[in-house]
Design a protein around this motif. Structure first.
Motif, short mmCIF file in Angstrom:
data_model
loop_
_atom_site.label_atom_id
_atom_site.label_comp_id
_atom_site.label_asym_id
_atom_site.label_seq_id
_atom_site.Cartn_x
_atom_site.Cartn_y
_atom_site.Cartn_z
N THR A 175 2.46 -0.60 6.08
CA THR A 175 2.93 0.76 5.80
C THR A 175 2.57 1.17 4.38
O THR A 175 2.06 0.36 3.59
N ASN A 176 2.87 2.39 4.05
CA ASN A 176 2.66 2.90 2.69
C ASN A 176 3.91 2.78 1.84
O ASN A 176 3.96 3.29 0.72
N GLU A 177 4.93 2.14 2.40
CA GLU A 177 6.22 1.99 1.73
C GLU A 177 6.43 0.56 1.24
O GLU A 177 5.96 -0.40 1.86
N LYS A 205 16.83 -15.60 3.18
CA LYS A 205 15.94 -15.35 2.06
C LYS A 205 15.36 -13.95 2.20
O LYS A 205 15.17 -13.46 3.31
N THR A 206 15.08 -13.33 1.06
CA THR A 206 14.49 -11.99 1.09
C THR A 206 13.09 -12.00 0.50
O THR A 206 12.80 -12.74 -0.44
N LEU A 207 12.24 -11.19 1.07
CA LEU A 207 10.88 -10.99 0.58
C LEU A 207 10.72 -9.52 0.26
O LEU A 207 11.09 -8.66 1.06
N ILE A 208 10.20 -9.21 -0.91
CA ILE A 208 9.93 -7.82 -1.28
C ILE A 208 8.42 -7.61 -1.22
O ILE A 208 7.66 -8.27 -1.93
N LEU A 209 7.98 -6.72 -0.31
CA LEU A 209 6.56 -6.54 -0.04
C LEU A 209 6.10 -5.15 -0.45
O LEU A 209 6.60 -4.14 0.06
N ASP A 210 5.13 -5.11 -1.35
CA ASP A 210 4.48 -3.85 -1.67
C ASP A 210 3.61 -3.43 -0.48
O ASP A 210 3.28 -4.25 0.39
N ALA A 211 3.23 -2.16 -0.43
CA ALA A 211 2.38 -1.67 0.65
C ALA A 211 1.09 -2.48 0.73
O ALA A 211 0.44 -2.74 -0.28
N GLY A 212 0.75 -2.92 1.94
CA GLY A 212 -0.48 -3.67 2.15
C GLY A 212 -0.43 -5.14 1.79
O GLY A 212 -1.42 -5.85 1.94
N LYS A 213 0.73 -5.64 1.35
CA LYS A 213 0.84 -7.03 0.91
C LYS A 213 1.43 -7.94 2.00
O LYS A 213 2.10 -7.49 2.93
N THR A 214 1.19 -9.24 1.83
CA THR A 214 1.71 -10.26 2.74
C THR A 214 2.43 -11.33 1.94
O THR A 214 1.93 -11.77 0.90
N THR A 269 2.43 -14.73 11.78
CA THR A 269 2.52 -13.53 10.95
C THR A 269 3.09 -12.37 11.74
O THR A 269 2.62 -12.06 12.83
N PHE A 270 4.11 -11.73 11.17
CA PHE A 270 4.72 -10.54 11.76
C PHE A 270 4.19 -9.33 10.99
O PHE A 270 4.29 -9.26 9.77
N THR A 271 3.64 -8.36 11.72
CA THR A 271 3.10 -7.16 11.09
C THR A 271 4.11 -6.03 11.07
O THR A 271 4.64 -5.65 12.11
N ILE A 272 4.39 -5.52 9.89
CA ILE A 272 5.31 -4.40 9.73
C ILE A 272 4.50 -3.11 9.83
O ILE A 272 3.60 -2.87 9.04
N LYS A 273 4.83 -2.29 10.83
CA LYS A 273 4.06 -1.06 11.06
C LYS A 273 4.87 0.16 10.73
O LYS A 273 6.09 0.15 10.82
#
Length: 293
Positions: free
Chosen positions: A200-202, A224-233, A289-293
């Protein structure tokens, strides 16, 4: 006299095996009947059967056997609804280039609803209990929300024939071979990795609840939490091959207060803020891998 005794023992073994096979069928049929009742109570009219898989998400010969028979049984009880069986569903999924293997995710559940006009999806898992029993779990998902609205569970005995099927490995091409599946990388670990890819772009926050120990009876879970910038894994490593839960929310929802965010995200009070939630299986010796759309 010895010959008569031997014949008696052979007959007894055959009789007990036949009874166990019938008991498996009757209990699976009862699970289908109870599931059909729940579906009717929720006013669902068109149902797709996704299938039954091992607890680690793998497609197996026994899982396919359970899927086929369950589809027949629930069709017989589904006077008020229409069933799309697994074979028909496979054709539709391939036509629309959707993944037809393993656990169903939220996006696929909703997509199946659009493609087939199905109101609900039946899926499930099974686990071997000892050498002669199998625990079958049935879940029914709403295709609009992808949330589970019904579930049933049963412990079924295995006849000798069914034990033989349970010991047969299966691959996606339909090839069946006796014995265990060869692991090409010779990995003997019971741990795997779980990654999340943000398309996503978010900026997103992902909270993952997973089992702390290998003991399947333990209910001890960590978050656990992961903070993902747009386009990151980002990934979590060394997780036991068990079910994990994920919760996804936009970062800006908690921008002002990230303290204790993993607790907040998983709390029912915050469900309205979630972009997605569900379950995913960690596979030993593999990275999923789970893809966030």
């Amino acid at each position: 006299m010895k010959i008569k005794s031997l014949l008696f023992l052979i007959s007894l073994v055959f009789f007990l095996s036949n009874v166990q096979g019938q008991d498996f069928d009757s209990k699976l049929e009862k699970l289908a009947e109870d599931t059909a009742s729940k579906i009717t109570e929720n006013s669902k009219k068109k149902i797709a059967v996704w299938g039954f898989f091992e607890a680690n998400g793998k497609q197996t010969a026994l899982g396919n056997y359970i899927t086929e028979d369950f589809s027949v049984y629930i069709t017989n009880f589904g006077d008020d609804f229409e069933i799309i069986d697994r074979n028909h569903l496979d054709l539709l999924l391939k036509e629309h280039k959707l993944n037809a293997e393993g656990f169903i995710d939220n996006d696929t559940a909703k997509e199946i609803g659009k493609i087939t006009a199905a109101d609900a999806i039946i899926t499930g898992t099974y686990s071997m209990v000892g050498a002669d029993k199998v625990k079958v779990r049935v879940k029914v998902l709403d295709t609009e929300s992808a949330l589970q609205f019904a579930a049933k569970m049963g412990l079924l005995p295995l006849s000798e024939d069914l034990k033989d099927i349970a010991n047969t490995s299966y691959d996606a091409g339909g090839t069946k071979t006796k014995g265990t599946t060869d692991n090409s990388n010779n990995c003997e670990s019971d741990k795997g990795s779980l990654c999340f890819h943000n398309t996503t772009n978010e900026k997103m926050i992902v909270a993952v609840r997973y089992f702390k120990v290998a003991d399947v009876k333990s209910r001890t879970m960590l978050t656990k939490t992961l903070i993902l910038d747009a386009g990151k894994t980002k990934c979590l490593y060394e997780l036991y091959d068990r079910r994990a839960e994920y919760y996804i929310v936009k970062f800006k929802t908690f921008t002002d207060d990230l303290e204790g965010v993993e607790v907040k995200i998983t709390h029912p009070m915050y469900i309205k803020y979630l972009e997605d939630k569900g379950e995913i299986m960690v596979e030993a010796c593999a990275e999923k891998t789970f893809t966030i759309k």
